[in-house]
Design a protein around this motif. Structure first.
Motif, PDB file in Angstrom:
ATOM      1  N   VAL A  71      34.865  60.851  71.207  1.00  0.00           N
ATOM      2  CA  VAL A  71      36.207  61.024  70.670  1.00  0.00           C
ATOM      3  C   VAL A  71      36.057  61.646  69.288  1.00  0.00           C
ATOM      4  N   VAL A  72      36.685  62.791  69.092  1.00  0.00           N
ATOM      5  CA  VAL A  72      36.497  63.570  67.865  1.00  0.00           C
ATOM      6  C   VAL A  72      37.847  63.774  67.182  1.00  0.00           C
ATOM      7  N   ARG A  73      37.883  63.532  65.870  1.00  0.00           N
ATOM      8  CA  ARG A  73      39.075  63.844  65.079  1.00  0.00           C
ATOM      9  C   ARG A  73      38.921  65.250  64.506  1.00  0.00           C
ATOM     10  N   VAL A  74      39.900  66.097  64.750  1.00  0.00           N
ATOM     11  CA  VAL A  74      39.845  67.499  64.342  1.00  0.00           C
ATOM     12  C   VAL A  74      39.920  67.611  62.825  1.00  0.00           C
TER      13      VAL A  74
ATOM     14  N   ARG B 263      20.691  67.413  69.636  1.00  0.00           N
ATOM     15  CA  ARG B 263      20.490  66.457  68.549  1.00  0.00           C
ATOM     16  C   ARG B 263      21.439  65.270  68.722  1.00  0.00           C
ATOM     17  N   PRO B 264      20.965  64.037  68.461  1.00  0.00           N
ATOM     18  CA  PRO B 264      21.826  62.857  68.635  1.00  0.00           C
ATOM     19  C   PRO B 264      22.938  62.833  67.590  1.00  0.00           C
ATOM     20  N   ARG B 265      24.127  62.440  68.036  1.00  0.00           N
ATOM     21  CA  ARG B 265      25.279  62.315  67.154  1.00  0.00           C
ATOM     22  C   ARG B 265      26.008  61.011  67.495  1.00  0.00           C
ATOM     23  N   CYS B 266      26.515  60.331  66.475  1.00  0.00           N
ATOM     24  CA  CYS B 266      27.228  59.070  66.682  1.00  0.00           C
ATOM     25  C   CYS B 266      28.453  59.044  65.778  1.00  0.00           C
ATOM     26  N   ALA B 267      29.176  57.931  65.806  1.00  0.00           N
ATOM     27  CA  ALA B 267      30.400  57.801  65.015  1.00  0.00           C
ATOM     28  C   ALA B 267      30.123  58.076  63.543  1.00  0.00           C
ATOM     29  N   GLY B 268      30.969  58.903  62.944  1.00  0.00           N
ATOM     30  CA  GLY B 268      30.818  59.279  61.547  1.00  0.00           C
ATOM     31  C   GLY B 268      30.148  60.622  61.349  1.00  0.00           C
ATOM     32  N   ASP B 269      29.431  61.098  62.381  1.00  0.00           N
ATOM     33  CA  ASP B 269      28.756  62.391  62.274  1.00  0.00           C
ATOM     34  C   ASP B 269      29.743  63.532  62.536  1.00  0.00           C
TER      35      ASP B 269
ATOM     36  N   ILE C 197      33.158  62.583  64.677  1.00  0.00           N
ATOM     37  CA  ILE C 197      33.129  61.632  65.783  1.00  0.00           C
ATOM     38  C   ILE C 197      33.684  60.293  65.300  1.00  0.00           C
ATOM     39  N   VAL C 198      34.667  59.776  66.023  1.00  0.00           N
ATOM     40  CA  VAL C 198      35.247  58.479  65.663  1.00  0.00           C
ATOM     41  C   VAL C 198      34.885  57.403  66.684  1.00  0.00           C
ATOM     42  N   GLN C 199      34.401  57.827  67.867  1.00  0.00           N
ATOM     43  CA  GLN C 199      33.986  56.836  68.868  1.00  0.00           C
ATOM     44  C   GLN C 199      32.989  57.474  69.821  1.00  0.00           C
ATOM     45  N   GLY C 200      31.929  56.748  70.143  1.00  0.00           N
ATOM     46  CA  GLY C 200      30.937  57.204  71.100  1.00  0.00           C
ATOM     47  C   GLY C 200      29.697  57.762  70.427  1.00  0.00           C
TER      48      GLY C 200
END
Length: 813
Positions: A401-404, A381-387, A362-365
């Motif tokens: 927004v997710v980087r593949v 489960r909660p997830r945020c930027a960096g997860d 995750i890069v945003q949100g």
């Protein structure tokens, strides 16, 4: 509920606040939403109102067609995408495509869809298969684009997706069709030859020898297609086995069928006491029947695998690459792109409710992510930027927004698949041992027939062939080969009618030897959905008012907890905000309310709230002044769980255990209710597999019952894997059996049926062996003529079949 309060189209209740109608024959009928109103008007305008007369199941209210749906459908009109899912256009410009349809509930739906689509310009043919909800479309893309066909389908409440069968499924489908034709020809030949053989068996033609010759010639003609076509797989397999120097049942079966047919042809033209055309057809039919049923099981697994691949989204929202590492990403620039065009490093936008088909970061949100298919834990489960997010998980709350980071074979799902393959390789090789035993038996039969032939050739050459044939026929392993598959087929059919599908040949035998049954908790022993246990009311409001208030806050939230309260809602709250991993807040009557965990709900209150912990999921409701209520939720047991576990433990004497990925106290609570003492929670897929291996080393025959992708490795490592009806397609593909009706008592019934089947198989094998030991010396001594050998072999096979038919009883409701 009165008829006036039901929707005219879908028969669902009409909300009190909805005032929509359709005019049919001058009369107004209520509908529950504008989607149903539009579909009902469309059906009547096209003259398809007979649909409402013949439907026999409740429909789902159609969803409106969004701009996103239109964009996705438009991508199917791209030449490269269309070429990959449909045939190339012919000289007339027509293509053919297979579609998977959602929303089909009964034969009336099939009729409606077929009639509606056929009226579209450019559509040449459209046929729907009710059993698998697949349709075949032949149309002209230039006259009506595929996107228009799919949009028209959705306009009447049915969604269509291109279906593409795997190469394995195509191969198995062709094989199945061929085997069905072979089986039909053998069945017809068997019935006709038995009819012709009865007069000769009972000596009704002794005074008219010319009719005996006529009947034999007719029997020969009827048996020819059986030998040349139906029995060909046995001869081909026998030749292959001989070349490989590996004896299987196909060798003596082929010798018996071929020898009996050759001897019958010889006797037909040269004269003799008896022919065996009826036996030839009968042997071929029964052996083909067993192989056809095995092919059906493989076909079912291939179809499930294809459905699994299709569930992944075909299109995703691709964002342009970012120049600066920490710059804010403009979400409005997302472009719908086929998944096959995505590469590692690309940025993808996932909205609430989207299935994530790739591994990424995750890069945003920030949002909650449901990983139930991967971990067995249904709570997001909660997830945020960096997860990290994993393929197969579902985004719940907000946009991400997710980087593949991984695609296809490198993804998390593929890793689990490789773990499955490793476990499968460690499965005990029971089938190899059976092949070795069969090889020794076949070698003994052939050696015995050869020795008898040589001895009689020296004693009396004139009778050597007939006696050798009698030995080969009388010791033909037909009864022996029918002993196991007939019992298994009968028991499998009974279990299928009861709701337990057997997909692997070893399943019944392994189930009969089982000593320990291991259950997953969530979705297996439990319903897999939260339900309200009780309400701790701490306010002046009634329980009903509190539930309605909670429902208004959770009005359109896809979270599993939200679904508990949504049925009580009478309307949405205002200014609803989701707080990932904590809860929701909103406004009703100028008052702000917070619903979620206790800390979140009460963080703005002047003093902390004391709550005695209980073994339930606790949800708190509060306003700015006080804690209003505590709602206690639980994932309730399946109604059949207690009785099923009692039957397994007390009646069948099995040891039971629970291995769960859940970390809550609910695991101990459920284990206590079910009298299960072996429990482990917070188990990873690898941990479950290691625990099962430990039980196997201790001598247990382990059966694993589960439903999630996280259960797949342990199910493959267990001696037997059983999947629930709500299991993921990957789990069902890997399972040896599937409980279709979701009733765990069906599994307990399956254990009993398997033990009965194993007992009858031993009886059949004992009979077949005893028969051969008794008949072989008599045939070798010349006391059993070939016709008597054929009759004895048929009777022996009939006894085995009739004994196996005792397994045909189904589960009583």
């Amino acid at each position: 509920m009165s008829e006036a309060e039901k929707c005219y189209h879908c028969s669902n209740p009409v909300p009190a606040a909805i005032n929509l109608h359709v005019n049919v024959g001058g009369e107004d009928y209520a509908v529950c939403c504008r989607g149903c109103q539009a579909v009902a008007n469309l059906i009547h305008n096209d003259g398809l109102q007979q649909f409402y007369r013949f439907r026999d199941k409740r429909l789902e209210a159609p969803e409106p067609i969004s701009s996103l749906d239109r964009s996705k459908y438009a991508l199917y009109d791209r030449d490269d995408v269309l070429s990959s899912i449909a045939t190339q256009p012919g000289s007339d410009g027509k293509r053919t495509l297979s579609l998977s349809l959602e929303g089909i509930t009964c034969a009336a739906c099939v009729w409606l869809v077929e009639q509606f689509v056929r009226k579209l310009p450019g559509v040449d043919e459209f046929w729907v298969n009710l059993s698998n909800h697949r349709a075949t479309l032949t149309w002209n893309q230039n006259a009506t684009p595929l996107s228009d066909v799919l949009l028209q389908l959705q306009s009447i409440g049915f969604r269509g997706y291109p279906f593409s069968a795997t190469e394995e499924e195509k191969r198995l489908a062709d094989e199945q069709k061929s085997m069905l034709v072979r089986l039909g020809i053998a069945g017809i030949g068997m019935m006709q030859n038995m009819m012709l053989a009865v007069p000769m068996y009972f000596g009704l033609l002794q005074d008219t020898p010319e009719y005996v010759d006529l009947f034999r010639f007719i029997s020969l003609i009827v048996a020819m297609p059986v030998i040349l076509y139906s029995a060909r797989p046995f001869f081909n397999a026998a030749l292959r086995d001989i070349r490989l120097r590996h004896l299987t049942m196909d060798v003596p079966v082929s010798l018996a069928i071929g020898g009996a047919f050759a001897a019958s042809v010889w006797i037909t033209f040269r004269g003799g006491p008896e022919v065996y055309f009826d036996s030839v057809c009968m042997f071929t039919f029964f052996l083909l029947l067993g192989r056809y049923l095995e092919s059906r099981a493989r076909m079912s697994a291939a179809q499930s695998n294809a459905r699994l691949k299709q569930k992944a989204p075909q299109f995703v929202d691709l964002l342009p690459s970012q120049g600066e590492q920490n710059s804010q990403i403009d979400l409005t620039k997302a472009q719908l792109t086929p998944l096959r065009d995505i590469r590692v490093g690309d940025l993808i936008l996932f909205k609430a409710g989207d299935l994530i088909p790739v591994d990424g970061e995750i890069v945003q949100g920030e949002s909650s992510v449901n990983e139930a298919a991967l971990t067995g834990e249904f709570m997001p489960r909660p997830r945020c930027a960096g997860d990290a997010v994993l393929s197969g998980s579902v985004n719940i709350d907000n946009t991400l927004v997710v980087r593949v980071t991984a695609l296809d074979q490198d993804s998390h799902l593929s890793t689990i698949n490789r773990l499955v393959e490793r476990a499968l390789q460690e499965r005990p090789q029971l089938s190899a041992m059976a092949d070795r035993v069969a090889s020794y038996f076949v070698a003994g039969v052939l050696l015995t027939a050869a020795i008898v032939g040589v001895i009689w050739w020296r004693i009396d050459p004139a009778h050597a062939f007939a006696i050798t044939l009698s030995v080969l026929v009388v010791t033909c392993p037909c009864a022996l080969s029918l002993a196991t598959p007939t019992a298994l087929t009968t028991a499998t059919t009974a279990l299928r009618q009861s709701g337990l599908i057997i997909t692997r040949g070893h399943a019944l035998e392994t189930l009969a030897r089982a000593s320990r049954v291991v259950f997953d908790k969530t979705g297996t022993l439990t319903q897999g959905e939260l339900s309200l246990v009780k309400t701790d009311n701490r306010s002046r409001y009634s329980d009903a008012e509190l539930l309605a208030l909670a429902g208004s806050l959770e009005w359109d939230n896809p979270h599993p907890i939200a679904k508990v309260f949504q049925d009580y809602a009478q309307g949405p709250a205002e200014q609803i905000r989701n707080h990932t991993g904590q809860g929701v807040e909103g406004m009703r009557d100028a008052t702000v309310y917070r619903l979620g965990n206790l800390k979140f709900a009460t963080e703005k209150l002047p003093e902390s709230q004391m709550v005695t912990p209980e073994n339930y999921q606790t949800v708190a409701l509060a306003n700015d002044q006080q804690l209003l209520a505590l709602f206690y939720l639980t994932d309730s047991l399946r109604p059949s769980a207690k009785e099923a576990l009692w039957q397994l433990q007390q009646e069948q004497g099995l040891r039971t255990a629970i291995l769960s990925g859940d970390s809550s106290a609910a695991v101990e609570t459920i284990a206590s209710e079910l009298a299960v003492t072996d429990i482990e929670k917070s188990c990873s897929p690898e941990g479950k597999l290691e625990r099962v291996k430990q039980w196997q080393k201790e001598g247990d025959t382990v059966v694993m019952v589960g439903d999630g992708v996280n259960d797949v490795p342990v199910m493959a490592g267990a001696h037997l894997a059983v999947a629930m009806n709500n299991a993921t397609d990957l789990t069902q593909v890997r399972a040896d059996a599937v409980i279709l009706n979701g009733d765990l008592r069906t599994f307990a019934f399956g254990v009993k049926k398997a033990r009965d089947a194993y007992r009858i198989i031993r009886q059949n094998l004992s009979w077949a062996v005893c028969y051969n030991l008794l008949a072989l010396p008599l045939a070798a001594a010349g006391y059993v003529p070939p016709y008597a050998a054929a009759i004895g072999m048929s009777v022996s096979s009939l006894i085995v079949v009739l004994n196996a038919l005792r397994l045909s009883g189904v589960q009583k409701p």
